[in-house]
Design a protein around this motif. Structure first.
Motif: not given
Length: 408
Positions: A297, A335, A337
């Motif tokens: 991401g 990660d 998001r």
């Protein structure tokens, strides 16, 4: 309901105040009676009995707070016996008036109303039974007596209400003070725990790396290599220890900055955060651990508290891997998001044996995640050990630029 003596008694203790009031009333009644005796004559026996009734009526006032109804009845009976008997006509009604007021002020409202009504009824019946021209009180005086008795009861009731209100205000103030003290203690405890957690993360990580680096150097020197090789190994280990300790001092100054006085200079070095993740990874690599990073991401600028929490979780995880896992490879995954950051640190070590002292470190990481509404799990896997963390943050901002030492 008995009110506290501090509210009721004023500056004097309750019994001392009662004694002073009793002496004052007795003195007034005695002086007034002596003055009245100059204009009236009566047998010595009736005079002695009259003074005995005065003593009983006035002396009973000492117990007016502890036995308000009983004292009011005693003073009323003393008045009933005294006035028809004595020709001196002393002001014994003062004692009954004070006793009636105290009865209402001590919360015996029904009893005070009953005594006032009985007094008014007895005086009225006594005057009605008198022959025309022999009445001691006319109708106007009876009305004034009724108003006087009602006023005593009303004022006593008002005083009772006032004292109850003051008592309630005092209790609320004490409760608020206790609550404030409890909050202050809780805040101090939370701050101590926060500082302890920061010190644990900073010192635990750097001291572990220093221990591993120096241990590796001693191990190589223990093999008695050539002088040139031994010097190079020692130099490499000392340089790694110097760099690690320098970073530790920087983070320690930033952590202890909250304890500085207002007139002291604040630390100028940047606070820890994911922008320094590259340096953190390099320090772990210098200890012999192969650390790999992965970014999923688009990174964003995190609020400073969340950024620090994410950094500390990675730092503590790598410290545990270095100290306890006997791993060769560790992978750090970020990660990114829409509204949260997922962190994962996993290794290929021996997992978490029961005797491994990881409890406080994992507990500290969990507290950091929970503080922002996230969560953290730490468990062994078939390949080693894994730490998963979820850190919610505010709406996405501009993409975060890579900093010096960023592993991306």
């Amino acid at each position: 309901m008995a009110l506290p003596s501090r509210v009721r008694g004023g500056r004097l203790p309750p019994r001392a105040a009662d004694a002073v009031v009793t002496l004052a009333v007795t003195l007034v009644v005695a002086v007034w009676t002596l003055v009245s005796a100059r204009y009236a004559t009566e047998p010595a026996s009736r005079t002695a009995l009259g003074w005995a009734l005065l003593a009983v009526g006035c002396g009973a006032l000492y117990f007016r707070r502890r036995l308000p109804v009983t004292v009011a009845v005693v003073t009323l009976l003393a008045c009933v016996a005294y006035y028809p008997l004595s020709a001196q006509d002393g002001p014994l009604m003062i004692a009954f008036a004070l006793a009636l007021y105290t009865t209402a002020a001590e919360g015996r409202f029904a009893a005070s109303v009953a005594l006032a009504a009985a007094t008014l009824l007895a005086v009225g019946l006594g005057e009605i039974r008198q022959q025309p021209g022999h009445r001691q009180m006319d109708d106007t005086s009876l009305v004034m007596l009724a108003g006087w008795l009602i006023s005593l009861v009303a004022v006593g009731r008002a005083q009772r209400t006032r004292l109850a209100y003051l008592h309630e205000v005092e209790q609320r103030a004490l409760a608020a003070e206790r609550e404030q003290e409890a909050r202050a203690r809780q805040s101090a405890t939370e701050e101590r725990l926060r500082i302890a957690r920061e010190l644990h993360d900073v010192l635990g990580h750097t001291i572990s790396l220093i221990n591993v680096q120096s241990g590796a150097a001693l191990h190589r020197l223990g093999k008695k290599p050539e002088p040139e090789i031994a010097l190079a190994a020692a130099t490499e280990a000392l340089e790694a220890v110097k760099a690690t300790s320098k970073d530790a001092l920087r983070e320690l100054r930033a952590t202890l900055g909250v304890l500085r006085q207002a007139d002291e200079a604040a630390p100028t070095s940047p606070p820890s955060g994911l922008a320094l993740l590259g340096e953190l990874v390099e320090r772990a690599r210098s200890a012999g651990l192969d650390v790999r990073t992965s970014v999923v991401g688009t990174p964003v600028h995190l609020p400073p508290p969340v950024d620090l929490a994410a950094y500390r979780i990675v730092q503590e995880s790598l410290t545990n891997v270095t100290r306890h896992a006997r791993a060769h490879v560790a992978t750090v995954t970020l990660d990114w998001r829409a509204d949260e950051l997922r962190l994962r640190v996993e290794d290929d070590g021996e997992g978490c044996p029961e005797e491994s002292p990881l409890g406080s470190g994992i507990r500290g990481m969990t507290e950091r995640a929970l503080a922002f509404g996230g969560e953290l799990t730490a468990r062994g896997t078939a390949e080693g050990f894994r730490v998963d963390a979820r850190l919610p943050f505010a709406a996405r901002t501009a993409p975060q630029t890579a900093s010096k030492g960023d592993p991306r």
